[in-house]
Design an enzyme around this catalytic site. Sequence first.
Site, short mmCIF file in Angstrom:
data_model
loop_
_atom_site.label_atom_id
_atom_site.label_comp_id
_atom_site.label_asym_id
_atom_site.label_seq_id
_atom_site.Cartn_x
_atom_site.Cartn_y
_atom_site.Cartn_z
N ASP A 98 0.73 -1.62 0.51
CA ASP A 98 0.12 -0.22 -0.46
C ASP A 98 0.93 1.18 -0.26
OD1 ASP A 98 1.03 -0.62 2.60
OD2 ASP A 98 -0.93 -0.95 3.42
N ASN A 133 -7.80 -2.98 14.14
CA ASN A 133 -9.32 -3.11 13.40
C ASN A 133 -9.10 -3.86 13.05
OD1 ASN A 133 -8.24 -2.03 11.27
ND2 ASN A 133 -9.52 -0.47 11.05
N GLU A 181 -9.72 -1.77 5.32
CA GLU A 181 -10.10 -1.37 6.02
C GLU A 181 -11.52 -2.56 6.30
OE1 GLU A 181 -9.06 -0.27 8.69
OE2 GLU A 181 -8.07 2.11 7.44
N HIS A 240 -7.57 -4.29 10.21
CA HIS A 240 -6.86 -4.75 8.95
C HIS A 240 -5.54 -5.19 8.41
CE1 HIS A 240 -5.24 -0.58 9.76
NE2 HIS A 240 -3.92 -1.34 9.22
C1 GLP Z 1 -1.19 0.33 8.35
C2 GLP Z 1 -0.58 -0.20 7.33
C3 GLP Z 1 -0.40 -2.19 7.27
C4 GLP Z 1 0.18 -1.97 9.02
C5 GLP Z 1 -0.38 -1.52 9.98
C6 GLP Z 1 -0.26 -1.82 11.24
O1 GLP Z 1 -1.54 1.13 8.60
N1 GLP Z 1 -0.85 -0.06 6.28
O2 GLP Z 1 0.26 -2.40 6.51
O3 GLP Z 1 0.10 -3.79 8.81
O4 GLP Z 1 -0.71 -0.64 9.49
O5 GLP Z 1 1.32 -1.03 11.52
P1 GLP Z 1 1.63 -1.54 12.67
O6 GLP Z 1 2.68 -1.62 12.28
O7 GLP Z 1 2.41 0.31 12.51
O8 GLP Z 1 1.47 -1.92 13.96
#
Ligand code: GLP
Length: 251
Positions: free
Chosen positions: A70, A138, A145, A140
Amino acid sequence: MSNVEFRRFDTPEAVSVAVASHVLDMVRRQPAATLGLATGKTFVPIYAELVRQVGAQGISFATATSFNLDEYVGLERDHPASFRAYMVEHLFRHIDMPAEQGRLPDVEGDLNAACERFEAAIAAQGGIDLQLLGIGQNGHIGFNEPGSAFDSRTRVVELAQSTIDANTSDFPDGQTPPTQAVTMGIGTILEAREIVLVAIGANKANALHEAFCKPASTACPASALNSHPKVTVFCDAAAAKMLPAEGPAHT
Ligand code: GLP
Protein backbone atom coordinates in the site's frame (compact mmCIF):
# COMPACT_ATOMS: atom_id res chain seq x y z
CA MET A 1 -11.24 -25.63 8.27
CA SER A 2 -8.50 -23.08 8.76
CA ASN A 3 -4.92 -24.14 8.03
CA VAL A 4 -3.40 -21.12 9.75
CA GLU A 5 -0.26 -22.04 11.66
CA PHE A 6 0.86 -20.04 14.70
CA ARG A 7 4.47 -19.50 15.71
CA ARG A 8 4.66 -17.82 19.12
CA PHE A 9 7.80 -16.32 20.62
CA ASP A 10 8.53 -14.89 24.03
CA THR A 11 9.89 -11.60 22.77
CA PRO A 12 9.47 -9.22 19.82
CA GLU A 13 13.19 -9.67 19.08
CA ALA A 14 12.73 -13.42 18.63
CA VAL A 15 9.84 -12.74 16.22
CA SER A 16 12.06 -10.44 14.14
CA VAL A 17 14.82 -13.03 13.89
CA ALA A 18 12.39 -15.76 12.87
CA VAL A 19 10.56 -13.67 10.26
CA ALA A 20 13.81 -12.34 8.75
CA SER A 21 15.20 -15.89 8.57
CA HIS A 22 11.99 -17.13 6.95
CA VAL A 23 12.17 -14.47 4.22
CA LEU A 24 15.86 -15.10 3.57
CA ASP A 25 15.30 -18.86 3.39
CA MET A 26 12.96 -18.17 0.48
CA VAL A 27 15.40 -15.82 -1.28
CA ARG A 28 18.20 -18.37 -0.86
CA ARG A 29 16.03 -21.18 -2.27
CA GLN A 30 14.51 -19.02 -4.97
CA PRO A 31 16.76 -16.07 -5.85
CA ALA A 32 14.19 -14.74 -8.34
CA ALA A 33 11.42 -14.77 -5.72
CA THR A 34 8.63 -12.21 -5.82
CA LEU A 35 8.03 -10.80 -2.36
CA GLY A 36 5.01 -8.90 -1.11
CA LEU A 37 6.26 -6.35 1.41
CA ALA A 38 4.59 -4.53 4.28
CA THR A 39 5.37 -1.36 6.22
CA GLY A 40 4.37 -0.19 9.71
CA LYS A 41 6.17 -0.12 13.06
CA THR A 42 6.07 -3.92 13.30
CA PHE A 43 8.38 -4.30 10.33
CA VAL A 44 11.07 -1.77 11.33
CA PRO A 45 13.00 -4.25 13.53
CA ILE A 46 12.26 -7.09 11.11
CA TYR A 47 13.90 -5.25 8.20
CA ALA A 48 16.79 -4.27 10.48
CA GLU A 49 17.34 -7.93 11.34
CA LEU A 50 16.95 -8.95 7.70
CA VAL A 51 19.57 -6.40 6.65
CA ARG A 52 21.85 -7.68 9.39
CA GLN A 53 21.49 -11.28 8.18
CA VAL A 54 21.93 -10.24 4.53
CA GLY A 55 25.22 -8.57 5.48
CA ALA A 56 26.41 -11.46 7.62
CA GLN A 57 25.53 -14.13 5.07
CA GLY A 58 26.12 -12.24 1.81
CA ILE A 59 22.67 -12.84 0.36
CA SER A 60 21.83 -11.21 -2.97
CA PHE A 61 18.48 -9.72 -3.96
CA ALA A 62 19.73 -8.92 -7.46
CA THR A 63 17.10 -11.10 -9.14
CA ALA A 64 14.32 -10.71 -6.57
CA THR A 65 11.29 -8.51 -7.10
CA SER A 66 8.98 -6.90 -4.57
CA PHE A 67 5.53 -5.35 -4.48
CA ASN A 68 4.47 -3.31 -1.47
CA LEU A 69 0.96 -3.63 -0.12
CA ASP A 70 0.00 0.00 0.00
CA GLU A 71 0.86 3.68 -0.24
CA TYR A 72 -0.74 6.90 0.93
CA VAL A 73 -2.45 9.14 -1.63
CA GLY A 74 -1.71 12.86 -1.61
CA LEU A 75 1.72 13.11 0.02
CA GLU A 76 4.26 15.11 -1.91
CA ARG A 77 6.91 12.96 -3.60
CA ASP A 78 9.68 12.01 -1.14
CA HIS A 79 7.58 12.84 1.93
CA PRO A 80 9.44 11.17 4.82
CA ALA A 81 6.30 9.32 5.97
CA SER A 82 5.50 7.84 2.56
CA PHE A 83 5.81 4.09 2.41
CA ARG A 84 8.32 4.48 -0.43
CA ALA A 85 10.55 6.55 1.87
CA TYR A 86 10.08 3.92 4.59
CA MET A 87 11.12 1.11 2.24
CA VAL A 88 14.19 2.96 0.99
CA GLU A 89 15.23 3.83 4.55
CA HIS A 90 14.67 0.42 6.13
CA LEU A 91 15.35 -2.01 3.29
CA PHE A 92 15.97 -0.94 -0.29
CA ARG A 93 19.10 1.14 0.31
CA HIS A 94 20.67 -1.76 2.21
CA ILE A 95 20.22 -4.53 -0.39
CA ASP A 96 21.35 -5.02 -3.97
CA MET A 97 17.87 -5.25 -5.53
CA PRO A 98 17.75 -2.89 -8.55
CA ALA A 99 15.45 0.06 -7.78
CA GLU A 100 12.99 -0.74 -10.57
CA GLN A 101 12.39 -4.20 -9.06
CA GLY A 102 10.98 -2.72 -5.82
CA ARG A 103 7.49 -1.50 -6.65
CA LEU A 104 4.89 0.32 -4.59
CA PRO A 105 1.43 1.32 -5.78
CA ASP A 106 1.65 4.39 -7.99
CA VAL A 107 -0.26 7.27 -6.38
CA GLU A 108 0.02 9.93 -9.06
CA GLY A 109 -2.15 10.63 -12.11
CA ASP A 110 -5.11 8.39 -12.94
CA LEU A 111 -5.31 6.22 -9.83
CA ASN A 112 -7.72 3.65 -11.21
CA ALA A 113 -5.43 3.07 -14.18
CA ALA A 114 -2.46 2.90 -11.81
CA CYS A 115 -4.23 0.23 -9.72
CA GLU A 116 -4.85 -1.84 -12.85
CA ARG A 117 -1.21 -1.47 -13.86
CA PHE A 118 -0.10 -2.64 -10.40
CA GLU A 119 -2.28 -5.75 -10.63
CA ALA A 120 -1.00 -6.41 -14.17
CA ALA A 121 2.59 -6.05 -13.00
CA ILE A 122 2.06 -8.62 -10.24
CA ALA A 123 0.46 -11.00 -12.73
CA ALA A 124 3.26 -10.46 -15.28
CA GLN A 125 5.73 -11.41 -12.57
CA GLY A 126 3.89 -14.70 -12.07
CA GLY A 127 2.24 -13.69 -8.78
CA ILE A 128 3.65 -13.21 -5.30
CA ASP A 129 5.60 -16.06 -3.72
CA LEU A 130 5.64 -14.77 -0.14
CA GLN A 131 3.44 -11.96 1.14
CA LEU A 132 4.30 -10.26 4.42
CA LEU A 133 1.45 -8.68 6.39
CA GLY A 134 1.04 -6.72 9.58
CA ILE A 135 -2.35 -6.32 11.18
CA GLY A 136 -4.19 -3.20 12.27
CA GLN A 137 -5.83 -3.00 15.67
CA ASN A 138 -9.16 -3.14 13.82
CA GLY A 139 -8.05 -6.23 11.90
CA HIS A 140 -7.06 -4.43 8.70
CA ILE A 141 -4.50 -5.97 6.34
CA GLY A 142 -2.70 -3.62 3.97
CA PHE A 143 -5.16 -0.74 4.08
CA ASN A 144 -8.19 -3.00 3.67
CA GLU A 145 -10.36 -1.61 6.43
CA PRO A 146 -13.33 -3.45 8.02
CA GLY A 147 -16.07 -3.91 5.43
CA SER A 148 -13.62 -4.59 2.57
CA ALA A 149 -14.81 -7.41 0.32
CA PHE A 150 -12.76 -10.59 0.51
CA ASP A 151 -12.48 -10.51 -3.31
CA SER A 152 -11.42 -6.85 -3.47
CA ARG A 153 -8.55 -5.84 -5.76
CA THR A 154 -5.97 -3.04 -5.72
CA ARG A 155 -7.93 0.20 -5.34
CA VAL A 156 -8.22 3.60 -3.70
CA VAL A 157 -9.58 3.40 -0.15
CA GLU A 158 -10.62 5.76 2.63
CA LEU A 159 -8.75 5.16 5.88
CA ALA A 160 -10.57 4.53 9.16
CA GLN A 161 -10.11 7.27 11.76
CA SER A 162 -8.52 4.69 14.09
CA THR A 163 -5.91 3.92 11.41
CA ILE A 164 -5.17 7.62 10.90
CA ASP A 165 -4.79 8.00 14.67
CA ALA A 166 -2.53 4.92 14.94
CA ASN A 167 -0.25 6.19 12.15
CA THR A 168 -0.07 9.87 13.14
CA SER A 169 3.12 9.24 15.14
CA ASP A 170 4.85 8.27 11.86
CA PHE A 171 4.38 11.86 10.63
CA PRO A 172 6.34 14.99 11.48
CA ASP A 173 4.88 17.01 14.37
CA GLY A 174 1.63 18.71 13.51
CA GLN A 175 0.98 16.56 10.42
CA THR A 176 -1.56 13.78 10.13
CA PRO A 177 -1.74 10.95 7.58
CA PRO A 178 -3.77 11.44 4.40
CA THR A 179 -7.34 10.12 4.50
CA GLN A 180 -6.84 8.03 1.36
CA ALA A 181 -4.47 5.31 0.22
CA VAL A 182 -4.03 2.76 -2.54
CA THR A 183 -3.92 -0.80 -1.26
CA MET A 184 -3.70 -4.27 -2.72
CA GLY A 185 -7.13 -5.83 -2.26
CA ILE A 186 -7.87 -8.78 -0.03
CA GLY A 187 -8.43 -10.86 -3.17
CA THR A 188 -5.02 -9.75 -4.44
CA ILE A 189 -3.37 -10.69 -1.13
CA LEU A 190 -5.07 -14.11 -1.05
CA GLU A 191 -3.50 -15.00 -4.42
CA ALA A 192 0.00 -15.00 -2.88
CA ARG A 193 1.32 -18.55 -2.68
CA GLU A 194 2.37 -18.09 0.94
CA ILE A 195 1.43 -15.47 3.56
CA VAL A 196 3.23 -14.50 6.76
CA LEU A 197 1.32 -12.26 9.15
CA VAL A 198 3.24 -10.63 12.00
CA ALA A 199 1.68 -9.29 15.20
CA ILE A 200 3.65 -7.75 18.06
CA GLY A 201 2.32 -6.34 21.30
CA ALA A 202 -0.78 -6.47 23.47
CA ASN A 203 -2.58 -3.93 21.29
CA LYS A 204 -2.79 -6.60 18.55
CA ALA A 205 -4.19 -9.37 20.81
CA ASN A 206 -7.82 -8.57 20.15
CA ALA A 207 -7.29 -8.32 16.40
CA LEU A 208 -5.69 -11.81 16.34
CA HIS A 209 -8.56 -13.18 18.39
CA GLU A 210 -11.19 -11.66 16.09
CA ALA A 211 -9.32 -12.86 13.00
CA PHE A 212 -8.53 -16.43 13.96
CA CYS A 213 -10.84 -17.50 16.81
CA LYS A 214 -14.17 -16.42 15.31
CA PRO A 215 -16.03 -17.12 12.08
CA ALA A 216 -14.58 -15.19 9.14
CA SER A 217 -16.33 -11.86 8.54
CA THR A 218 -15.65 -8.74 6.53
CA ALA A 219 -15.86 -6.92 9.89
CA CYS A 220 -12.34 -8.29 10.45
CA PRO A 221 -10.38 -8.21 7.16
CA ALA A 222 -7.61 -10.51 8.44
CA SER A 223 -10.17 -13.26 8.99
CA ALA A 224 -10.14 -13.74 5.20
CA LEU A 225 -6.78 -15.47 5.68
CA ASN A 226 -8.49 -18.53 7.19
CA SER A 227 -9.43 -19.62 3.65
CA HIS A 228 -5.81 -19.52 2.42
CA PRO A 229 -3.86 -22.81 2.29
CA LYS A 230 -0.52 -21.49 3.59
CA VAL A 231 -0.61 -18.79 6.26
CA THR A 232 1.75 -18.55 9.23
CA VAL A 233 1.17 -16.06 12.03
CA PHE A 234 4.39 -15.03 13.79
CA CYS A 235 3.56 -13.34 17.09
CA ASP A 236 4.98 -12.51 20.49
CA ALA A 237 3.46 -13.60 23.78
CA ALA A 238 1.70 -10.27 24.29
CA ALA A 239 -0.09 -10.42 20.94
CA ALA A 240 -0.94 -14.11 21.50
CA LYS A 241 -2.51 -13.64 24.91
CA MET A 242 -6.11 -14.03 23.67
CA LEU A 243 -5.36 -17.07 21.50
CA PRO A 244 -6.20 -20.46 23.02
CA ALA A 245 -3.17 -21.84 24.87
CA GLU A 246 -3.69 -25.27 23.39
CA GLY A 247 -3.99 -23.92 19.85
CA PRO A 248 -1.82 -25.12 16.98
CA ALA A 249 1.09 -23.14 18.34
CA HIS A 250 4.75 -24.03 18.30
CA THR A 251 8.01 -22.29 17.79
C1 GLP B 1 -0.71 0.15 8.73
C2 GLP B 1 -0.36 -0.51 7.38
C3 GLP B 1 -0.50 -1.98 7.49
C4 GLP B 1 0.16 -2.39 8.79
C5 GLP B 1 -0.72 -2.00 9.94
C6 GLP B 1 -0.09 -2.19 11.30
O1 GLP B 1 -1.65 1.15 8.64
N1 GLP B 1 -1.05 -0.05 6.22
O2 GLP B 1 0.10 -2.60 6.37
O3 GLP B 1 0.31 -3.75 8.84
O4 GLP B 1 -1.20 -0.70 9.75
O5 GLP B 1 0.88 -1.23 11.52
P1 GLP B 1 1.91 -1.26 12.74
O6 GLP B 1 2.88 -2.33 12.42
O7 GLP B 1 2.50 0.11 12.72
O8 GLP B 1 1.12 -1.55 13.95
